[in-house]
Design a protein around this motif. Structure first.
Motif, PDB file in Angstrom:
ATOM      1  N   GLN A   2     -83.582 -50.427 -21.793  1.00 37.24           N
ATOM      2  CA  GLN A   2     -84.386 -50.794 -22.950  1.00 37.24           C
ATOM      3  C   GLN A   2     -83.728 -51.920 -23.744  1.00 37.24           C
ATOM      4  N   PHE A   3     -82.405 -52.081 -23.610  1.00 36.47           N
ATOM      5  CA  PHE A   3     -81.717 -53.161 -24.323  1.00 36.47           C
ATOM      6  C   PHE A   3     -82.040 -54.528 -23.712  1.00 36.47           C
ATOM      7  N   ILE A   4     -82.625 -54.527 -22.513  1.00 32.57           N
ATOM      8  CA  ILE A   4     -83.072 -55.770 -21.883  1.00 32.57           C
ATOM      9  C   ILE A   4     -84.565 -55.971 -22.076  1.00 32.57           C
ATOM     10  N   ASN A   5     -85.327 -54.903 -21.938  1.00 35.35           N
ATOM     11  CA  ASN A   5     -86.782 -54.977 -22.104  1.00 35.35           C
ATOM     12  C   ASN A   5     -87.217 -53.932 -23.136  1.00 35.35           C
ATOM     13  N   ASN A   6     -87.528 -54.395 -24.353  1.00 35.19           N
ATOM     14  CA  ASN A   6     -87.910 -53.458 -25.417  1.00 35.19           C
ATOM     15  C   ASN A   6     -89.421 -53.352 -25.597  1.00 35.19           C
ATOM     16  N   ASN A   7     -90.172 -53.766 -24.572  1.00 33.41           N
ATOM     17  CA  ASN A   7     -91.623 -53.642 -24.608  1.00 33.41           C
ATOM     18  C   ASN A   7     -92.003 -52.164 -24.474  1.00 33.41           C
ATOM     19  N   SER A  36     -77.952 -61.595 -31.432  1.00 31.78           N
ATOM     20  CA  SER A  36     -79.090 -60.682 -31.396  1.00 31.78           C
ATOM     21  C   SER A  36     -80.299 -61.235 -30.655  1.00 31.78           C
ATOM     22  N   LYS A  37     -80.079 -62.208 -29.795  1.00 32.06           N
ATOM     23  CA  LYS A  37     -81.173 -62.762 -28.996  1.00 32.06           C
ATOM     24  C   LYS A  37     -80.835 -62.639 -27.517  1.00 32.06           C
ATOM     25  N   ILE A  38     -81.874 -62.478 -26.712  1.00 29.72           N
ATOM     26  CA  ILE A  38     -81.710 -62.532 -25.267  1.00 29.72           C
ATOM     27  C   ILE A  38     -82.581 -63.661 -24.728  1.00 29.72           C
ATOM     28  N   PHE A  39     -82.198 -64.191 -23.594  1.00 31.08           N
ATOM     29  CA  PHE A  39     -82.858 -65.371 -23.044  1.00 31.08           C
ATOM     30  C   PHE A  39     -83.339 -65.063 -21.632  1.00 31.08           C
ATOM     31  N   SER A  83     -77.073 -65.990 -23.333  1.00 31.87           N
ATOM     32  CA  SER A  83     -76.957 -67.190 -24.156  1.00 31.87           C
ATOM     33  C   SER A  83     -77.889 -68.274 -23.621  1.00 31.87           C
ATOM     34  N   LEU A  84     -78.246 -69.190 -24.499  1.00 27.30           N
ATOM     35  CA  LEU A  84     -79.116 -70.292 -24.096  1.00 27.30           C
ATOM     36  C   LEU A  84     -78.422 -71.166 -23.057  1.00 27.30           C
ATOM     37  N   GLU A  85     -77.114 -71.367 -23.215  1.00 28.91           N
ATOM     38  CA  GLU A  85     -76.365 -72.197 -22.267  1.00 28.91           C
ATOM     39  C   GLU A  85     -76.404 -71.603 -20.866  1.00 28.91           C
ATOM     40  N   GLN A  86     -76.205 -70.276 -20.778  1.00 31.26           N
ATOM     41  CA  GLN A  86     -76.251 -69.600 -19.479  1.00 31.26           C
ATOM     42  C   GLN A  86     -77.654 -69.652 -18.886  1.00 31.26           C
ATOM     43  N   ASN A 115     -82.583 -74.603  -8.814  1.00 34.59           N
ATOM     44  CA  ASN A 115     -83.256 -75.719  -8.128  1.00 34.59           C
ATOM     45  C   ASN A 115     -84.761 -75.518  -7.996  1.00 34.59           C
ATOM     46  N   GLU A 116     -85.393 -75.047  -9.050  1.00 32.53           N
ATOM     47  CA  GLU A 116     -86.843 -74.940  -9.089  1.00 32.53           C
ATOM     48  C   GLU A 116     -87.290 -75.012 -10.550  1.00 32.53           C
ATOM     49  N   ASN A 117     -88.553 -75.217 -10.760  1.00 33.97           N
ATOM     50  CA  ASN A 117     -89.065 -75.291 -12.125  1.00 33.97           C
ATOM     51  C   ASN A 117     -88.869 -73.947 -12.828  1.00 33.97           C
ATOM     52  N   TYR A 118     -88.589 -74.022 -14.115  1.00 33.27           N
ATOM     53  CA  TYR A 118     -88.351 -72.810 -14.885  1.00 33.27           C
ATOM     54  C   TYR A 118     -88.703 -73.036 -16.344  1.00 33.27           C
ATOM     55  N   ARG A 119     -88.872 -71.907 -17.048  1.00 36.30           N
ATOM     56  CA  ARG A 119     -89.020 -71.960 -18.496  1.00 36.30           C
ATOM     57  C   ARG A 119     -88.175 -70.853 -19.101  1.00 36.30           C
ATOM     58  N   ILE A 120     -87.721 -71.077 -20.319  1.00 36.49           N
ATOM     59  CA  ILE A 120     -86.861 -70.111 -20.997  1.00 36.49           C
ATOM     60  C   ILE A 120     -87.607 -69.486 -22.158  1.00 36.49           C
ATOM     61  N   GLU A 121     -87.610 -68.171 -22.200  1.00 34.65           N
ATOM     62  CA  GLU A 121     -88.228 -67.432 -23.287  1.00 34.65           C
ATOM     63  C   GLU A 121     -87.134 -66.774 -24.115  1.00 34.65           C
ATOM     64  N   ILE A 122     -87.159 -66.980 -25.422  1.00 33.21           N
ATOM     65  CA  ILE A 122     -86.155 -66.411 -26.326  1.00 33.21           C
ATOM     66  C   ILE A 122     -86.756 -65.204 -27.044  1.00 33.21           C
ATOM     67  N   GLN A 123     -86.057 -64.074 -26.973  1.00 35.60           N
ATOM     68  CA  GLN A 123     -86.534 -62.854 -27.612  1.00 35.60           C
ATOM     69  C   GLN A 123     -85.436 -62.255 -28.493  1.00 35.60           C
ATOM     70  N   GLU A 124     -85.858 -61.504 -29.488  1.00 35.29           N
ATOM     71  CA  GLU A 124     -84.909 -60.745 -30.290  1.00 35.29           C
ATOM     72  C   GLU A 124     -84.365 -59.584 -29.445  1.00 35.29           C
TER      73      GLU A 124
END
Length: 339
Positions: free
Chosen positions: A192-197, A244-247, A261-264, A273-282
């Motif tokens: 749940q600490f990774i997915n709090n949905n 307190s954010k996960i990426f 972290s955003l850097e990681q 080596n493929e298209n990606y998007r980053i979602e930032i969550q609390e």
């Protein structure tokens, strides 16, 4: 109903600290957890990380077993996609033979690192494209010494076969993972600490529970893994909440990986080596005083009828982290910790 409390430790390397110090703190925490009555103490697997020292849980587990006497010790978890199920079974059968009745084998689906470390880990030693389902099936059969005559490895044993084999768990944060665990007869740990949905958690619990009913011959259970910080007051606990954010990195081919972290996250996307998007969550962190946390955990326990929760406390300062676990143990004393 008693509630078992367990710990997942990541061997955090603090500022100006070394991996040697971080691992020694993990040993201290395991010993303290045992004295406080925690049920399990698990260590994680992360690769090529400057902030986390635990890259080889099997080695660390062996040392922790020698440094403790009664608490169950295990992996949270071994990243099975990188390894041969046979070798993992051998490793944990050795551990279970060294400390019968005290070893847990938690298996994770994530890579535990960036694509470059994954490439290095999987460098041509076996069929890396083997389906995870098949690996989980084989791992269980090797651990329990139950290969059927039609299996291609029938007659092979993961020696030494322990009279008390390691307890098996699958770690995940999705309905798909819960279904996989239930169908294969693994206990399931929902991160749940990774997915709090909440919707995903509820559906995962329902799916697993239905499958669990079908497998009454196997004592499998649903466990919730939570981030929890306890301090003397609610305000002090909130002040300890950092990072307190996960990426979440969503890759074009449909895979999603969670980073700290955003850097990681950006580096993972580039190495993939493929298209990606980053979602930032609390990040989902329960923080508060003993009273506040006791009430929150009781509520969660009642909703899902849980026997056990695994706690991860994301505090870099070791003394504060240790105090949080002490306070948590005290907070839940009204709900006796089952051993």
């Amino acid at each position: 109903m008693g509630l078992r409390l367990s710990i997942l430790d990541q061997s955090l390397i603090g500022e100006q600290e070394t991996a040697v110090l971080a691992l020694n703190k993990t040993i201290q925490l395991a010993q303290k957890a045992e004295s406080l009555g925690y049920h399990r103490f698990w260590v994680s697997e992360h690769h090529n990380s400057e902030k986390l020292a635990g890259s080889s849980p099997e080695v660390l587990i062996s040392h922790l077993l020698a440094k403790t006497k009664t608490i169950r010790i295990g992996s949270g978890g071994v990243m099975l996609q990188h390894y041969s199920p046979y070798k993992v079974a051998e490793n944990f059968n050795v551990l279970a033979s060294l400390a019968p009745g005290r070893v847990d084998l938690g298996v994770g689906k994530a890579p535990g690192g960036l694509p470059l470390s994954t490439k290095a880990l999987q460098d041509g030693r076996f069929d890396n494209h083997k389906d995870l389902w098949e690996k989980l099936v084989d791992l269980k059969k090797f651990v329990t010494d139950s290969l059927e005559p039609h299996h291609p490895f029938y007659g092979l044993r993961a020696e030494p076969v322990s009279p008390e084999p390691p307890e098996l768990f699958l770690l995940g944060a999705s309905v798909t993972s819960a279904k996989l665990a239930g169908e294969l007869g693994y206990s399931f740990v929902f991160a749940q600490f990774i997915n709090n949905n909440e919707t995903v958690l509820e559906e995962a619990f329902e799916v697993f529970s239905r499958l669990q009913e079908r497998k009454k011959t196997e004592p499998i259970s649903f466990i919730l893994a939570l981030s929890v910080i306890v301090a003397d007051t609610d305000e002090e606990a909130k002040q300890l909440v950092t990072n307190s954010k996960i990426f979440k990195v969503h890759l074009e081919r449909g895979k999603t990986v969670t980073l700290g972290s955003l850097e990681q996250a950006e580096l993972f996307g580039k190495q993939a080596n493929e298209n990606y998007r980053i979602e930032i969550q609390e990040a989902s962190i329960l923080a508060g005083s003993k009273k506040t946390i006791r009430e929150k955990l009781q509520k969660i326990q009642n909703v899902f009828d849980l026997d056990e929760m695994i706690i991860i406390t994301p505090i870099e300062n070791f003394e504060d982290r240790l105090k949080s676990y002490v306070l948590l143990s005290e907070a839940m004393s009204e709900l006796p910790i089952s051993r």
